[in-house]
Design an enzyme around this catalytic site. Structure first.
Site, PDB file in Angstrom:
ATOM      1  N   SER A 101       0.813  -1.217   0.000  1.00 47.02           N
ATOM      2  CA  SER A 101       0.000   0.000   0.000  1.00 47.02           C
ATOM      3  C   SER A 101       0.848   1.269   0.000  1.00 47.02           C
ATOM      4  CB  SER A 101      -0.966  -0.038   1.185  1.00 47.02           C
ATOM      5  OG  SER A 101      -1.901   1.003   1.121  1.00 47.02           O
ATOM      6  N   ASP A 243      -2.527   6.335  -3.476  1.00 41.93           N
ATOM      7  CA  ASP A 243      -1.403   5.673  -2.820  1.00 41.93           C
ATOM      8  C   ASP A 243      -0.896   4.547  -3.717  1.00 41.93           C
ATOM      9  OD1 ASP A 243      -3.524   3.942  -2.492  1.00 41.93           O
ATOM     10  OD2 ASP A 243      -3.008   3.364  -0.441  1.00 41.93           O
ATOM     11  N   ASP A 245      -1.104   1.341  -3.972  1.00 44.21           N
ATOM     12  CA  ASP A 245      -1.943   0.274  -4.528  1.00 44.21           C
ATOM     13  C   ASP A 245      -3.300   0.775  -5.012  1.00 44.21           C
ATOM     14  OD1 ASP A 245      -3.058   0.675  -1.976  1.00 44.21           O
ATOM     15  OD2 ASP A 245      -3.685  -1.419  -1.820  1.00 44.21           O
ATOM     16  N   ASP A 247      -5.987   2.106  -3.556  1.00 49.04           N
ATOM     17  CA  ASP A 247      -7.262   1.984  -2.841  1.00 49.04           C
ATOM     18  C   ASP A 247      -7.561   3.214  -1.989  1.00 49.04           C
ATOM     19  OD1 ASP A 247      -5.465   1.656  -0.749  1.00 49.04           O
ATOM     20  OD2 ASP A 247      -6.348  -0.206   0.013  1.00 49.04           O
TER      21      ASP A 247
END
Length: 450
Positions: A101, A243, A245, A247
């Site tokens: 992440s 960010d 990833d 999400d």
């Protein structure tokens, strides 16, 4: 007690326990073992962000899954929600995300979605832990002719782009909008620019040159100042920072002022209430969300429910109680009407649709909520400690809570992903809450350093 999984999957420094090739292969075996129920070819989707270690971990997981007689569908670098979408779209038995992440490139992680696109519940994660640590699966491996195969889905990115565009009202376009996006050199780099450009926007894209080591480095949702500065420089209409990833979303208005997740939730909740699309008139946030959001929801005629920190707990609360919208101050926004998890690009499209429909700038829309002063401080600890074990800490918190009264609150919690204790204090007086936070942090440091 959990030994591998934290609040958002397994995470750690790549090539160091638990993020080793050996553990990754065992996790692959465990997932495959758990999804095998009937006599047909099972399939598991695997995607990742842009970290250098992603290839190593991916190959290990693929080996583990195939060794148990289950096939693998590889989608390459794709945002976490995109992997959830492909998992359900392909009717796969599970989806695996290789990402840490917002963490630096040295870290990596493994997150798992079930066939319905939702993250695994705690009980299922504990089953995987047990299988990984017990080595019981070694006796269950199939014969050579029954091992799984790995293949690549070449159009996964295109499918996800089409899905995202379909969540934007067809009667609108983004023609006339100038949007600055920051993809953090992460998983959104090959998706976000196309989505907004194909809907008609002029796009200035930052963070779209991943090299395996620059993900989240001075850019993206953790460093919105880069996006905000570019918005001011170019006179753009809005800035969108994702960010690593994809999400999570942090936005800034046309003046370069960062608008946090609480304000974005308030904007979206107001629109959903107006359209009567907010199930039970309820917004699900977390214990970290500002008290100002609670006040704003009451004024709109809605309700605020708080879940534990982590988008998975927000989603669990939504599903359990039949709510349709929720999120976190940190930028995770979940629209269950469209997606099973937080999706930064999808959330951005919903905000842009509101701006288009209401013919208002983001700064005008953000007036729906006024934040209480809030301070959040992180104390990095040399060893794992519980605040409950700190002599006098509970009494200190109680004293300060009485001092703040009904117009303030204190929240102290350990991070689920790193050796950090977070201290959040909220109230009407900025100086007062800052002093309280400093005092509580100092109590934690004394124990940590002793």
């Amino acid at each position: 007690m959990r030994k591998l999984f934290g609040t958002d999957g397994i995470r750690g420094v790549a090539n160091v326990h638990p993020m080793t090739m050996e553990i990754a292969m065992q996790v692959g075996r465990a997932i495959a073992f758990l999804v095998k129920k009937e006599n047909y070819r099972h399939r598991i989707v695997i995607g990742k962000d842009t970290r250098l270690s992603g290839y190593m971990i991916e190959n290990a997981i693929v080996a583990g899954i195939c060794s148990m007689g289950v096939d693998v569908l590889l989608v390459g670098p794709l945002p976490t929600p995109g992997i959830a979408f492909i998992t359900t779209s392909m009717r796969a038995d599970a989806g695996v995300v290789i990402s840490a992440s917002h963490n630096p490139f040295q870290d990596n992680g493994i997150k798992i979605f079930f066939s319905d696109g939702f993250k695994l519940p705690d009980a299922m994660e504990l089953k995987i832990e047990d299988l990984v640590l017990s080595q019981r699966m070694l006796a269950l491996q199939p014969l050579a002719e029954e091992v799984g195969r790995a293949s690549r889905i070449d159009d996964a990115k295109g499918r996800y782009i089409v899905f995202l565009k379909n969540t934007f009202p067809k009667k609108y376009t983004l023609d006339g909008f100038h949007i600055v996006i920051d993809c953090a050199h992460g998983a959104t780099y090959g998706v976000a620019p196309h989505v907004f450009e194909e809907l008609g926007a002029k796009v200035t894209a930052l963070g779209i040159e991943p090299n395996g080591q620059n993900i989240n480095a001075g850019c993206g949702a953790l460093h919105p100042e880069l996006m905000a500065g570019k918005v001011k420089e170019l006179g753009a209409d809005i800035g969108l920072a994702f960010d690593g990833d994809g999400d999570r979303l942090i936005v800034c208005d046309e003046h370069g002022v960062v608008v946090d997740g609480d304000h974005v939730m308030a904007i979206c909740a107001k629109e959903l209430l107006a359209q009567r699309k907010s199930k039970k008139k309820t917004l699900v946030a977390t214990v970290m969300s500002n008290m100002g959001l609670e006040v704003a929801m009451k004024k709109m005629g809605g309700h605020l429910v708080r879940a534990d920190v982590g988008d998975r707990y927000v989603v669990e609360c939504m599903r359990k109680n039949g709510y349709s919208f929720g999120g976190e101050q940190s930028g995770h926004l979940v629209f269950l009407e469209h997606m099973t998890t937080g999706d930064g690009i999808l959330a951005a499209l919903q905000i842009l649709a509101i701006m288009k429909k209401r013919k208002k700038t983001l700064s005008e829309l953000a007036q729906v909520m006024q934040s209480f002063p809030q301070v959040l401080k992180n104390v990095r600890t040399a060893k794992k400690i519980s605040v409950d074990s700190i002599v006098g800490f509970a009494d200190a918190v109680k004293k300060y809570e009485m001092q703040l009264g009904d117009t303030g609150r204190i929240l102290v919690r350990p991070s689920g992903t790193e050796p950090v204790i977070r201290v959040m204090v909220e109230g009407l007086d900025s100086a007062e809450i800052n002093d309280i936070a400093d005092e509580l942090c100092e109590l934690i440091r004394r124990v940590s350093n002793s």
